[in-house]
Every structure is written in C-alpha cells, then in structure tokens.
Design a protein around this motif. Structure first.
Motif, PDB file in Angstrom:
ATOM      1  N   ALA A  51      -6.046  16.065   6.845  1.00 35.73           N
ATOM      2  CA  ALA A  51      -5.089  16.853   6.077  1.00 35.73           C
ATOM      3  C   ALA A  51      -4.973  16.386   4.631  1.00 35.73           C
ATOM      4  N   GLY A  52      -5.735  15.349   4.273  1.00 42.29           N
ATOM      5  CA  GLY A  52      -5.724  14.865   2.903  1.00 42.29           C
ATOM      6  C   GLY A  52      -4.697  13.796   2.610  1.00 42.29           C
ATOM      7  N   GLU A  53      -3.995  13.296   3.646  1.00 44.96           N
ATOM      8  CA  GLU A  53      -3.004  12.247   3.438  1.00 44.96           C
ATOM      9  C   GLU A  53      -3.684  10.887   3.387  1.00 44.96           C
ATOM     10  N   THR A  54      -3.097   9.964   2.613  1.00 41.46           N
ATOM     11  CA  THR A  54      -3.585   8.587   2.585  1.00 41.46           C
ATOM     12  C   THR A  54      -3.090   7.866   3.825  1.00 41.46           C
ATOM     13  N   CYS A  55      -4.029   7.328   4.602  1.00 41.95           N
ATOM     14  CA  CYS A  55      -3.709   6.677   5.871  1.00 41.95           C
ATOM     15  C   CYS A  55      -4.048   5.191   5.808  1.00 41.95           C
ATOM     16  N   LEU A  56      -3.366   4.435   6.620  1.00 40.75           N
ATOM     17  CA  LEU A  56      -3.663   3.014   6.750  1.00 40.75           C
ATOM     18  C   LEU A  56      -4.616   2.835   7.921  1.00 40.75           C
ATOM     19  N   ARG A  57      -5.868   2.470   7.619  1.00 41.91           N
ATOM     20  CA  ARG A  57      -6.861   2.293   8.676  1.00 41.91           C
ATOM     21  C   ARG A  57      -6.662   0.983   9.426  1.00 41.91           C
ATOM     22  N   ALA A 104      -5.602  -4.715   3.179  1.00 40.80           N
ATOM     23  CA  ALA A 104      -5.310  -3.412   3.766  1.00 40.80           C
ATOM     24  C   ALA A 104      -6.448  -2.451   3.453  1.00 40.80           C
ATOM     25  N   VAL A 105      -6.853  -1.695   4.464  1.00 40.45           N
ATOM     26  CA  VAL A 105      -7.916  -0.702   4.317  1.00 40.45           C
ATOM     27  C   VAL A 105      -7.292   0.673   4.510  1.00 40.45           C
ATOM     28  N   THR A 106      -7.407   1.520   3.498  1.00 44.09           N
ATOM     29  CA  THR A 106      -6.847   2.864   3.571  1.00 44.09           C
ATOM     30  C   THR A 106      -7.961   3.902   3.582  1.00 44.09           C
ATOM     31  N   GLY A 107      -7.607   5.121   3.924  1.00 43.69           N
ATOM     32  CA  GLY A 107      -8.562   6.226   3.943  1.00 43.69           C
ATOM     33  C   GLY A 107      -7.811   7.547   3.913  1.00 43.69           C
ATOM     34  N   ARG A 108      -8.519   8.624   4.043  1.00 41.14           N
ATOM     35  CA  ARG A 108      -7.932   9.960   4.002  1.00 41.14           C
ATOM     36  C   ARG A 108      -7.969  10.606   5.374  1.00 41.14           C
ATOM     37  N   SER A 109      -6.872  11.262   5.736  1.00 39.24           N
ATOM     38  CA  SER A 109      -6.827  12.013   6.983  1.00 39.24           C
ATOM     39  C   SER A 109      -7.448  13.384   6.751  1.00 39.24           C
ATOM     40  N   ALA A 120       0.830  -1.208   0.000  1.00 38.00           N
ATOM     41  CA  ALA A 120       0.000   0.000   0.000  1.00 38.00           C
ATOM     42  C   ALA A 120       0.862   1.255   0.000  1.00 38.00           C
ATOM     43  N   ALA A 121       1.942   1.252   0.770  1.00 35.62           N
ATOM     44  CA  ALA A 121       2.805   2.428   0.848  1.00 35.62           C
ATOM     45  C   ALA A 121       3.469   2.720  -0.486  1.00 35.62           C
ATOM     46  N   GLY A 122       3.699   1.672  -1.294  1.00 36.69           N
ATOM     47  CA  GLY A 122       4.311   1.880  -2.592  1.00 36.69           C
ATOM     48  C   GLY A 122       3.460   2.733  -3.521  1.00 36.69           C
ATOM     49  N   ASP A 123       2.162   2.781  -3.265  1.00 36.83           N
ATOM     50  CA  ASP A 123       1.272   3.588  -4.096  1.00 36.83           C
ATOM     51  C   ASP A 123       1.444   5.087  -3.850  1.00 36.83           C
ATOM     52  N   VAL A 124       1.962   5.447  -2.665  1.00 32.14           N
ATOM     53  CA  VAL A 124       2.091   6.870  -2.347  1.00 32.14           C
ATOM     54  C   VAL A 124       3.548   7.305  -2.224  1.00 32.14           C
ATOM     55  N   ALA A 125       4.452   6.346  -2.057  1.00 27.42           N
ATOM     56  CA  ALA A 125       5.868   6.680  -1.863  1.00 27.42           C
ATOM     57  C   ALA A 125       6.663   6.585  -3.161  1.00 27.42           C
ATOM     58  N   GLY A 126       6.009   6.331  -4.282  1.00 26.31           N
ATOM     59  CA  GLY A 126       6.724   6.168  -5.544  1.00 26.31           C
ATOM     60  C   GLY A 126       6.964   4.717  -5.857  1.00 26.31           C
ATOM     61  N   SER A 127       7.586   3.989  -4.927  1.00 24.20           N
ATOM     62  CA  SER A 127       7.759   2.549  -5.095  1.00 24.20           C
ATOM     63  C   SER A 127       8.296   1.956  -3.805  1.00 24.20           C
ATOM     64  N   THR A 128       7.971   0.698  -3.598  1.00 27.21           N
ATOM     65  CA  THR A 128       8.616  -0.131  -2.588  1.00 27.21           C
ATOM     66  C   THR A 128       8.926  -1.442  -3.275  1.00 27.21           C
ATOM     67  N   VAL A 129       9.836  -2.223  -2.715  1.00 25.14           N
ATOM     68  CA  VAL A 129      10.156  -3.518  -3.314  1.00 25.14           C
ATOM     69  C   VAL A 129       8.902  -4.391  -3.390  1.00 25.14           C
ATOM     70  N   PRO A 130       8.139  -4.577  -2.296  1.00 32.78           N
ATOM     71  CA  PRO A 130       6.918  -5.383  -2.415  1.00 32.78           C
ATOM     72  C   PRO A 130       5.887  -4.773  -3.360  1.00 32.78           C
TER      73      PRO A 130
END
Length: 334
Positions: A302-308, A295-300, A258-268
């Motif tokens: 402040a508009g950031e993508t959060c991991l619920r 994984a369930v995500t949402g918006r904070s 999930a983090a790879g979607d917002v951080a540019g890329s992750t190995v997984p």
C-alpha cells in the motif's frame, strides 16, 4: 547413570538478574494451573537461596517449519506473594533460553516468541546477535499505540512529553532533560528521586495504554543527547534501575527513532537528530556499555513505510547452574 537435569539457570550479560529456563512441555497449559505451578517453583527458589532469579523462560523445541525453539517469558514481579506478568518479553531471557536449551549450539537459530520472530546468530567469542521481526511487517505509524509520535502525560510531579512506542515491548520514552538531568553523569548518578518520578510517569503511561499499573508494561526509559553519534539511555525495572538496557528496550528505541521519520516527530527521533545518529546504525550508551542497534525498513504494497526488522548485538549468555532436584509436582501434558 546420567543425572537428569530438571532446569537450568542462565544469564545474559547486561541482564538485571538470571533466568530460570524450564521445559514448557512439563508445565500446564491452562493459565490458572500454570500460575500455580510457577508460584510453587518461585517459593522453591526463595527457600533455596535463589530468590534473585526473577525471570522464567519456558522453552521447547518447535514443530513449526523454519523455527528451532518456542519461547515464552514470564516475569516475577516484586512483592511478598508470587505475582507474575505473562505479557512482557525479554531478549536477555530469550538468549538465556537459547544457550540453556540448545547447549553448545554454533549455528543460527530462529525462535518464536509469541507473534515475534527472533533470529539468533552466533558470532565470535561466544557472542550472539538478535534480530527482531513482527510478522507481517507493521507500518511504522502502527507502532504508536495512541496514534501520535508524542503524548503529554500528567503526574503529581508535573507534565512530561513522552513517546509511547510498541515494538519488542511497549515503552514510554522521555527526554532526560525534562526530568532535570542535563548530562550523562547526572543521568547515571540519579537516585531515588528521579527513579520515583520515572515510576510515576510509567504509571501514567500504563493508564494511557489501559495496562495494569502494577504490571510490567509499559517499560520506561530516559534518553539524553549529549554525545555526537550516540544516545544516552537509562531505564527502569521492577526492582530499580536497569544495569544496562533491555534488549527489547534497545529494539523499541530504534523503532521509535525510525517512526519519528514518518510520524512528524518522536522524543527519541528528535534527540537522535540532535546527535547526528539514525535508526540504521543507532549507538546507545548505557551505564555499562554501548549497544548498536539497526532498524531495517521497507515499503508495504500500500506504499506505507514498514519496519522489517531490528537487530541488536553482540550479546553473550552462559549457563550458571544445572538443577537436578525435581521441580515438578505433576507431569503436565504438552
């Protein structure tokens, strides 16, 4: 006359070893005294032929609104003298603590594991699903301890690109292909040489995260992308290869995708994209079984993508032994 149970040994399917479940109210609160008491209990385990029990679950009923159980995990590390790590978490031991502390339970339970909230939901055939959440919900970018989706770590065997992610437990994820393992058969058949390389890389990750190199954290896992819709995973424990994958490893791997979607890329994240799977329903192939993680995500605000939350299951656990021999040197206050 009813015999009082002093402790229970329980195991969750897929765990590398059973867990000794103890009443945390009967143990000292202070860290030095707690370590001394656990060392004494560990020596008792060794003396009575139970030395394979390397995990402790310290449990008690919770007095916090909305929670059923307070849980703390302690990992006994390999070595001649009892040596413990109090900072890591273990989903298999948490589930063992639930079935041992609340025997016969058939309803959902909420467990407080430090700063984590774990919702345990019973399912068919005695199975359980676990949902991990960290309150408040963290932005996905804050799950990356170095602030980057990938880092390059140097070991005596060479440099490797890894993703350092912290959810459930901090993990270092490395592509199996970068270790020279080009198929699931090669990954699951890898022996001492590959294990040594992963341990060396884990030590480099520990240095990068300023963790003790002889501690339990961070964990490490090699990930492959060889089957459509699946990731193939093999991880390492303190004593060798993990027989399956830690619950916290599955949870952290979904967070990494999930983090790879917002951080540019992750190995997984890159590997998941190659196989056509994603964090909403991530299927993880291990040497013994396949685990599904969501994984369930949402918006904070402040508009950031959060991991619920991240859910994993089904898992089963059972009590192996009830110990009636007194284990307590003193009666510790709550």
């Amino acid at each position: 006359m009813t015999t009082q149970v002093a402790a229970r040994i329980a195991v969750a399917d897929g765990a590398p070893c059973p867990t000794l479940v103890l009443d945390r109210h009967r143990l000292p609160r202070e860290e030095p005294a707690l370590r001394a008491e656990l060392a004494r209990i560990r020596r008792w385990l060794l003396r009575t032929g139970r030395g394979h029990v390397m995990k402790f679950a310290l449990c008690s009923a919770s007095d916090r609104p909305g929670y059923d159980l307070e849980y703390r995990f302690v990992q006994c590390l390999p070595g001649r003298a009892p040596h413990f790590d109090h900072r890591s978490r273990c989903g298999h031991s948490l589930l063992a603590g639930v079935v041992a502390t609340l025997p016969g339970t058939t309803r959902s339970r909420r467990v407080r594991d430090g700063a984590a909230d774990v919702h345990c939901e019973p399912g068919p055939g005695g199975s359980w699903s676990l949902q991990y959440a960290r309150l408040p919900s963290p932005p996905l970018t804050r799950l990356l301890p170095t602030g980057s989706g990938t880092d390059r770590l140097r070991t005596p065997e060479g440099d490797h690109e890894v993703s350092l992610v912290d959810f459930g437990n901090p993990y270092a994820f490395v592509a199996a292909e970068s270790l020279g393992l080009g198929s699931a058969r090669e990954l699951y058949g890898a022996g001492a040489e590959s294990l040594g390389r992963l341990r060396s890389l884990r030590a480099a990750a520990a240095r990068a995260l300023r963790c003790p190199e002889d501690g339990a954290l961070p964990k490490i896992a090699a990930v492959g992308a060889w089957e459509p819709g699946h990731l193939t995973v093999r991880s390492v424990t303190g004593t060798g290869w993990h027989p399956t994958l830690a619950v916290t490893g599955a949870v952290c791997l979904a967070a990494a995708v999930a983090a790879g979607d917002v951080a540019g890329s992750t190995v997984p994240g890159r590997l998941a994209a190659r196989t056509g799977c994603g964090p909403v329903a991530l299927r993880l192939r291990t040497a013994r079984d396949t685990v599904t993680v969501s994984a369930v995500t949402g918006r904070s605000p402040a508009g950031e993508t959060c991991l619920r939350a991240v859910g994993v299951g089904p898992k089963r656990a059972r009590v192996l032994e009830e110990i009636t021999e007194p284990l307590w040197r003193t009666r510790a206050s709550a």
